[in-house]
Design an enzyme around this catalytic site. Structure first.
Site, PDB file in Angstrom:
ATOM      1  N   ASP A  30      -3.465 -11.116  -3.762  1.00  0.00           N
ATOM      2  CA  ASP A  30      -4.872 -10.729  -3.644  1.00  0.00           C
ATOM      3  C   ASP A  30      -5.732 -11.986  -3.685  1.00  0.00           C
ATOM      4  O   ASP A  30      -5.529 -12.882  -4.509  1.00  0.00           O
ATOM      5  CB  ASP A  30      -5.255  -9.772  -4.779  1.00  0.00           C
ATOM      6  CG  ASP A  30      -6.564  -9.054  -4.499  1.00  0.00           C
ATOM      7  OD1 ASP A  30      -6.537  -7.821  -4.318  1.00  0.00           O
ATOM      8  OD2 ASP A  30      -7.616  -9.731  -4.468  1.00  0.00           O
ATOM      9  N   ASN A  87      -6.558   2.713  -5.252  1.00  0.00           N
ATOM     10  CA  ASN A  87      -7.919   3.230  -5.238  1.00  0.00           C
ATOM     11  C   ASN A  87      -8.069   4.061  -3.967  1.00  0.00           C
ATOM     12  O   ASN A  87      -7.831   3.563  -2.868  1.00  0.00           O
ATOM     13  CB  ASN A  87      -8.930   2.075  -5.231  1.00  0.00           C
ATOM     14  CG  ASN A  87      -8.851   1.235  -6.496  1.00  0.00           C
ATOM     15  OD1 ASN A  87      -8.674   1.761  -7.589  1.00  0.00           O
ATOM     16  ND2 ASN A  87      -8.970  -0.083  -6.354  1.00  0.00           N
ATOM     17  N   VAL A  96     -10.989  -1.766   1.163  1.00  0.00           N
ATOM     18  CA  VAL A  96     -10.267  -2.001   2.418  1.00  0.00           C
ATOM     19  C   VAL A  96      -9.573  -0.687   2.780  1.00  0.00           C
ATOM     20  O   VAL A  96      -8.724  -0.201   2.018  1.00  0.00           O
ATOM     21  CB  VAL A  96      -9.227  -3.142   2.275  1.00  0.00           C
ATOM     22  CG1 VAL A  96      -8.458  -3.317   3.587  1.00  0.00           C
ATOM     23  CG2 VAL A  96      -9.906  -4.453   1.880  1.00  0.00           C
ATOM     24  N   HIS A 100      -3.110   0.480   0.349  1.00  0.00           N
ATOM     25  CA  HIS A 100      -2.435  -0.622  -0.334  1.00  0.00           C
ATOM     26  C   HIS A 100      -2.282  -0.272  -1.804  1.00  0.00           C
ATOM     27  O   HIS A 100      -3.070   0.480  -2.366  1.00  0.00           O
ATOM     28  CB  HIS A 100      -3.225  -1.929  -0.176  1.00  0.00           C
ATOM     29  CG  HIS A 100      -4.664  -1.803  -0.525  1.00  0.00           C
ATOM     30  ND1 HIS A 100      -5.588  -1.252   0.332  1.00  0.00           N
ATOM     31  CD2 HIS A 100      -5.345  -2.136  -1.653  1.00  0.00           C
ATOM     32  CE1 HIS A 100      -6.786  -1.255  -0.244  1.00  0.00           C
ATOM     33  NE2 HIS A 100      -6.662  -1.775  -1.458  1.00  0.00           N
ATOM     34  N   HIS A 102      -1.956  -1.950  -5.531  1.00  0.00           N
ATOM     35  CA  HIS A 102      -2.161  -3.161  -6.327  1.00  0.00           C
ATOM     36  C   HIS A 102      -1.031  -3.248  -7.355  1.00  0.00           C
ATOM     37  O   HIS A 102      -0.817  -2.305  -8.122  1.00  0.00           O
ATOM     38  CB  HIS A 102      -3.480  -3.090  -7.103  1.00  0.00           C
ATOM     39  CG  HIS A 102      -4.715  -3.007  -6.259  1.00  0.00           C
ATOM     40  ND1 HIS A 102      -5.545  -4.086  -6.038  1.00  0.00           N
ATOM     41  CD2 HIS A 102      -5.282  -1.975  -5.591  1.00  0.00           C
ATOM     42  CE1 HIS A 102      -6.568  -3.714  -5.271  1.00  0.00           C
ATOM     43  NE2 HIS A 102      -6.430  -2.430  -4.992  1.00  0.00           N
TER      44      HIS A 102
HETATM   45  P1  AMP Z   1      -9.471  -2.081  -2.883  1.00  0.00           P
HETATM   46  O1  AMP Z   1     -10.812  -2.474  -3.446  1.00  0.00           O
HETATM   47  O2  AMP Z   1      -8.641  -1.200  -3.744  1.00  0.00           O
HETATM   48  O3  AMP Z   1      -9.627  -1.538  -1.471  1.00  0.00           O
HETATM   49  O4  AMP Z   1      -8.641  -3.430  -2.774  1.00  0.00           O
HETATM   50  C1  AMP Z   1      -8.838  -4.369  -1.773  1.00  0.00           C
HETATM   51  C2  AMP Z   1      -8.365  -5.679  -2.303  1.00  0.00           C
HETATM   52  O5  AMP Z   1      -8.205  -6.565  -1.206  1.00  0.00           O
HETATM   53  C3  AMP Z   1      -9.316  -6.349  -3.291  1.00  0.00           C
HETATM   54  O6  AMP Z   1      -8.662  -6.536  -4.534  1.00  0.00           O
HETATM   55  C4  AMP Z   1      -9.678  -7.667  -2.611  1.00  0.00           C
HETATM   56  O7  AMP Z   1      -9.778  -8.750  -3.522  1.00  0.00           O
HETATM   57  C5  AMP Z   1      -8.512  -7.862  -1.659  1.00  0.00           C
HETATM   58  N1  AMP Z   1      -8.779  -8.671  -0.474  1.00  0.00           N
HETATM   59  C6  AMP Z   1      -9.890  -8.656   0.299  1.00  0.00           C
HETATM   60  N2  AMP Z   1      -9.739  -9.532   1.323  1.00  0.00           N
HETATM   61  C7  AMP Z   1      -8.507 -10.087   1.191  1.00  0.00           C
HETATM   62  C8  AMP Z   1      -7.769 -11.056   1.921  1.00  0.00           C
HETATM   63  N3  AMP Z   1      -8.259 -11.647   3.028  1.00  0.00           N
HETATM   64  N4  AMP Z   1      -6.528 -11.407   1.482  1.00  0.00           N
HETATM   65  C9  AMP Z   1      -6.020 -10.839   0.358  1.00  0.00           C
HETATM   66  N5  AMP Z   1      -6.662  -9.893  -0.367  1.00  0.00           N
HETATM   67  C10 AMP Z   1      -7.897  -9.540   0.037  1.00  0.00           C
END
Ligand code: AMP
Ligand code: ZN
Length: 114
Positions: A30, A87, A96, A100, A102
């Site tokens: 992340d 989430n 995003v 995914h 975590h």
């Molecule tokens: P969520 O908020 O559950 O959708 O998680 C999305 C995660 O993606 C967050 O923890 C962000 O820090 C992470 N994230 C956003 N952009 C990137 C990226 N380019 N590479 C790796 N992680 C990312």
């Protein structure tokens, strides 16, 4: 999906620190870690949210947890405990919209989560 961040990382159009890859899953660090170990386990197939899973995705979900198990051991967080979090939807903090998981570890966690 061309406008999806994780599809872009899967396809190599966008940079990501990938720590695991097979035919159906990638795992990457992340970019904004919330714990000393914070890895995202991402299906290669674009699935927007947990609610968009289909019957045929059962094997994929099993594989994701198997990868979480493997990475937790590899990253040295299995003994002290770790978390796997999804989430689902903006209200739960999803930012995003490509499913995914975590994988978080390396510190203690409180319950209930914020
Ligand atoms: P969520 O908020 O559950 O959708 O998680 C999305 C995660 O993606 C967050 O923890 C962000 O820090 C992470 N994230 C956003 N952009 C990137 C990226 N380019 N590479 C790796 N992680 C990312
Ligand atoms: Zn996607």
């Amino acid at each position: 999906m061309s406008d999806c961040l994780f599809c872009g990382i899967v396809e190599g159009r966008i940079k990501g620190e990938v720590v695991y890859r097979d035919n159906s899953v990638i795992a990457l660090k992340d970019v904004n870690p919330k714990a000393p170990v914070h890895i995202l386990i991402v299906p290669i197939k674009h699935i927007a949210t947990l609610l968009d899973l289909e019957q045929g995705d059962k094997g994929l979900i099993s594989e994701i947890f198997s990868v979480a198990n493997q990475l937790a051991k590899q990253q040295g967080i299995s003994k002290d405990g770790f978390r796997v979090v999804v989430n689902c939807g903006a209200g739960a903090g999803q930012s995003v919209f490509h499913l995914h998981f975590h994988l978080l570890g390396g510190r203690s966690f409180s319950w209930p989560p914020g």
